[in-house]
Design an enzyme around this catalytic site. Structure first.
Site, PDB file in Angstrom:
ATOM      1  N   GLU A  59       0.870  -1.160   0.000  1.00  0.00           N
ATOM      2  CA  GLU A  59       0.000   0.000   0.000  1.00  0.00           C
ATOM      3  C   GLU A  59       0.916   1.221   0.000  1.00  0.00           C
ATOM      4  O   GLU A  59       1.842   1.282   0.807  1.00  0.00           O
ATOM      5  CB  GLU A  59      -0.884   0.037   1.256  1.00  0.00           C
ATOM      6  CG  GLU A  59      -1.821   1.232   1.227  1.00  0.00           C
ATOM      7  CD  GLU A  59      -2.582   1.478   2.540  1.00  0.00           C
ATOM      8  OE1 GLU A  59      -2.225   0.873   3.554  1.00  0.00           O
ATOM      9  OE2 GLU A  59      -3.522   2.298   2.516  1.00  0.00           O
ATOM     10  N   ARG A 304       6.003 -12.996   9.246  1.00  0.00           N
ATOM     11  CA  ARG A 304       6.695 -11.743   8.934  1.00  0.00           C
ATOM     12  C   ARG A 304       8.019 -11.668   9.671  1.00  0.00           C
ATOM     13  O   ARG A 304       8.242 -12.357  10.666  1.00  0.00           O
ATOM     14  CB  ARG A 304       5.811 -10.557   9.304  1.00  0.00           C
ATOM     15  CG  ARG A 304       5.672 -10.365  10.802  1.00  0.00           C
ATOM     16  CD  ARG A 304       4.671  -9.271  11.143  1.00  0.00           C
ATOM     17  NE  ARG A 304       4.868  -8.101  10.303  1.00  0.00           N
ATOM     18  CZ  ARG A 304       3.866  -7.319   9.881  1.00  0.00           C
ATOM     19  NH1 ARG A 304       2.622  -7.603  10.223  1.00  0.00           N
ATOM     20  NH2 ARG A 304       4.100  -6.265   9.150  1.00  0.00           N
ATOM     21  N   LYS A 314       4.770   0.136  10.173  1.00  0.00           N
ATOM     22  CA  LYS A 314       4.601   1.380   9.435  1.00  0.00           C
ATOM     23  C   LYS A 314       4.224   2.520  10.361  1.00  0.00           C
ATOM     24  O   LYS A 314       4.723   3.627  10.229  1.00  0.00           O
ATOM     25  CB  LYS A 314       3.517   1.208   8.365  1.00  0.00           C
ATOM     26  CG  LYS A 314       4.078   0.756   7.040  1.00  0.00           C
ATOM     27  CD  LYS A 314       3.010   0.799   5.974  1.00  0.00           C
ATOM     28  CE  LYS A 314       3.540   0.157   4.695  1.00  0.00           C
ATOM     29  NZ  LYS A 314       2.495   0.047   3.672  1.00  0.00           N
TER      30      LYS A 314
END
Length: 597
Positions: A59, A304, A314
């Site tokens: 994104e 992850r 983020k």
RNA sequence: UGGGGAGUCGCCAAGUUGGUUAAGGCACUGGGUUUUGAUCCCAGCAUCCGAAGGUUCGAGUCCUUCCUCCUCAGCCA
């Protein structure tokens, strides 16, 4: 030799899945029209020459970080290794957070890591927002099939009626609107006849499902916001849950790889795609095709990356940048790819790193030093050697003629003699490293000490004769005498064996320069762990700016030139602050040091 | 406490349908080479696979129970 075939480095469960799928010829009939599109569009294409299709779907709401590097190498690597293609797709379905700056930085980072999206004459760079029309049609298709409805509950009501982890939810009072009514309302939503948040389109599945993601998830919301790509064309935007499977399907992705937290979203992913694949729509007319082509993509999840001493979220990275704890997204201390690049980290190092840490579904924490080791390993091969005195004190060779300049020859790489040698000038007054002299030598110290012998690297063996101190007791200068027959490269060089070997720079020739020494950004191994505030765990010494004395050749370094400063570590000429003839250096990583201080 | 995942050497991570002495990497330790206390080379490094039972000639791999950790209740992705 063992009869077992060795498992290649980088073998993991996802590769196993791909190999199995390929062996079963699962995608042999899959068509591809050369661009993303619905079933009708793809049916007109040819058998896809790409054996598999993967995608990296960021994104554009922030900069890429080291965790993304793992995903990039996985997705692009899989495609490269199995005759496939990997798409770069911006998942831009939330206009309020996304921007062109992020699109650009992400594109840069992907290319920096060595990947691209131009495959032959096919440009596989896509935007989810390019599919808004198809997504709208898919939503209509769902409504027509009785699988979606427009809800008028408020966000709060929806939350309350969703139930809890252990209690079933309650059906919305609007759940049983007629198809015609839903269609009409949804069209009105699109046409801007309803206020933001007043209505929402939901999938109609099961409010009692033990999987909360299946309790009629929201799929389309009204949001009057300017989109970086579609401008003001839309006032309704699809949710990730709904959009992502469709993006994958339109692009004929075979393996949709994401992280573990999306695992319980997979049932919806499958539900959606199965329904869209089988529901014929008016738009596809007599073809009897569903909205999306088959075979539909499948989602696979891996764990992850967690790295010690940094944050890879983020939100936290945005905080650090916006609250100015760092100088920007490319601050060399940041684990962003832009920061890592400025720090001097190399793409090859990230490749090594991702191979080394593997891919699995187990939660894991990789120690930051593993990343550093990978960078050292790559840089050791590729970086030319140079000499730099970072904490200078003077060394005066008492028996050396003042004004004399002598050439010494320093190899550019000890393991690669073909890289040649360069000249470093030797004079009476030199800069040496403060820590290379000890007034009271500690046990095991074998560098400069009173009366001791040490080699000036690539020059002569010298004998320490004395030193001077200032009022505060700091050593200000060391004196020595050189042994004329011991110059490196001459017959007498090996006549006297010394263990100590120190580097130096001629004071008259040195390039005085700012060097930034970086250390880890956080002092805590797991910042923010157990309710602690990660912002209070910043390492106060994560950056130290010093004035160093470098060998003269370094004055000509170009931005992003990387070197090993012998006995210190790897350094890079800063990409941003260097000017021609006056480069500044960032320390990428120190050398390993078995002599613990 | 509902659903979905995961637990194999200090850190990662392979372990096909159960078959003999549990890959590999990193780290670490010891030795060698070396004008970087770097690099490089050689050697060593889990009788044990979260725990306890069970099935079996044989289990990390099958069954049972238990423990621990992660994850899900945004009109974020």
């Amino acid at each position: 030799m063992s009869e077992k075939t060795p498992i290649p480095l980088g073998s993991n469960f996802i590769r196993a899945i791909v190999e199995k799928d390929l062996a079963e010829q699962k995608f042999n009939l899959k068509k591809w029209a050369g661009s993303p599109g619905d079933a009708l569009h793809q049916a007109a294409g040819h058998i896809d020459s790409a054996k598999i299709r993967t995608r990296f779907p960021p994104e554009p709401n922030g900069y890429l970080h080291i965790g993304h590097a793992k995903s990039i190498f996985l997705n692009f690597g899989l495609a490269r290794d199995y005759g496939g293609i990997c798409h770069l797709r911006f998942d831009d379905t939330n206009p309020e957070k996304e921007s062109q700056e992020y699109v650009d930085s992400i594109s840069d980072a992907v290319q920096w890591l060595g990947f691209g999206w131009q495959n032959g004459n096919e440009n596989n760079l896509y935007f989810a927002s390019d599919y808004f029309d198809e997504m709208y049609r898919a939503a209509v298709g769902l409504i027509e099939a009785g699988l979606a409805y427009v809800d008028a509950q408020s966000a709060d009501e929806m939350r309350i009626n969703r139930g809890t982890l252990t209690e079933a939810g309650k059906d919305s009072p609007f759940r049983n609107r007629s198809i015609a009514e839903n269609l009409n309302l949804f069209n009105e939503m699109r046409d801007g006849k309803h206020a933001d948040g007043s209505l929402i389109l939901r999938a109609k599945i099961d409010m009692a499902s033990p999987n909360i993601n299946m309790r009629d998830p929201a799929i389309y919301r009204i949001r009057r916001a300017h989109h970086h790509n579609t401008g003001d064309k839309w006032c309704i935007y699809p949710m990730y849950t709904f959009a992502h499977p469709i993006e994958d399907a339109l692009e004929m992705i075979t393996h949709s790889i994401c992280t573990l937290e999306f695992e319980d979203q997979r049932p919806f992913y499958d539900w959606l795609l199965d329904n869209l694949a089988k529901a014929p729509t008016e738009a596809n007319g007599e073809s009897k095709l569903g909205l999306i082509a088959t075979p539909v993509p499948h989602q696979y999840e891996f764990s992850r990356l967690n790295l010690t001493y940094v944050v890879l979220s983020k939100r936290k990275l945005i905080d650090l940048v916006e609250q100015k704890y760092v100088s920007g997204w490319d601050d060399p201390r940041l684990p962003t790819l832009a920061g890592a690049r400025r720090r001097g980290y190399v793409a090859e190092g990230f490749k090594l790193f991702t191979d080394r840490i593997g891919v699995s579904k187990a939660d894991s924490w990789i120690d930051y030093s593993t990343l550093e080791d990978c960078m050292r390993e790559v840089l050791n091969e590729s970086a030319g050697r140079r000499i730099a005195v970072l904490d200078p004190i003077k060394l005066v060779i008492e028996n050396y003629e003042a004004g004399k300049v002598e050439d010494c020859f320093a190899p550019n790489h000890p393991q690669q003699p073909e890289l040649g040698k360069r000249i470093v000038p030797l004079t009476k007054e030199l800069w040496i490293e403060r820590e290379d002299f000890m007034e009271v030598p500690s046990k095991g110290f074998f560098r400069l000490m009173q009366g001791g012998l040490v080699r000036l690297r690539y020059g002569y063996v010298v004998k320490c004769t004395g030193f001077e101190k200032d009022a505060a007791g700091n050593v200000t200068m060391v004196t020595c005498e050189y042994l004329p027959d011991t110059k490196s490269g001459t017959a007498g060089a090996d006549a006297i064996k010394v263990k100590g070997n120190i580097h130096w720079v001629s004071a008259a020739h040195a390039y005085e320069c700012e060097v930034r020494l970086y250390d880890r950004l956080f002092s805590a191994a797991h910042p923010g762990e157990a309710g602690t505030d990660y912002l209070t765990q910043l390492n106060q010494n994560s950056i130290t700016k010093i004035t160093a004395q470098l060998e003269p050749s370094l004055k000509n370094a170009k931005p992003e030139d990387r070197f090993q400063f012998e006995r210190h570590g790897y350094f890079v000429a800063d990409k941003k602050d260097s000017v021609a003839g006056k480069p500044l250096f960032n320390r990428t990583v120190t050398l390993r040091d078995a002599w613990q201080k």
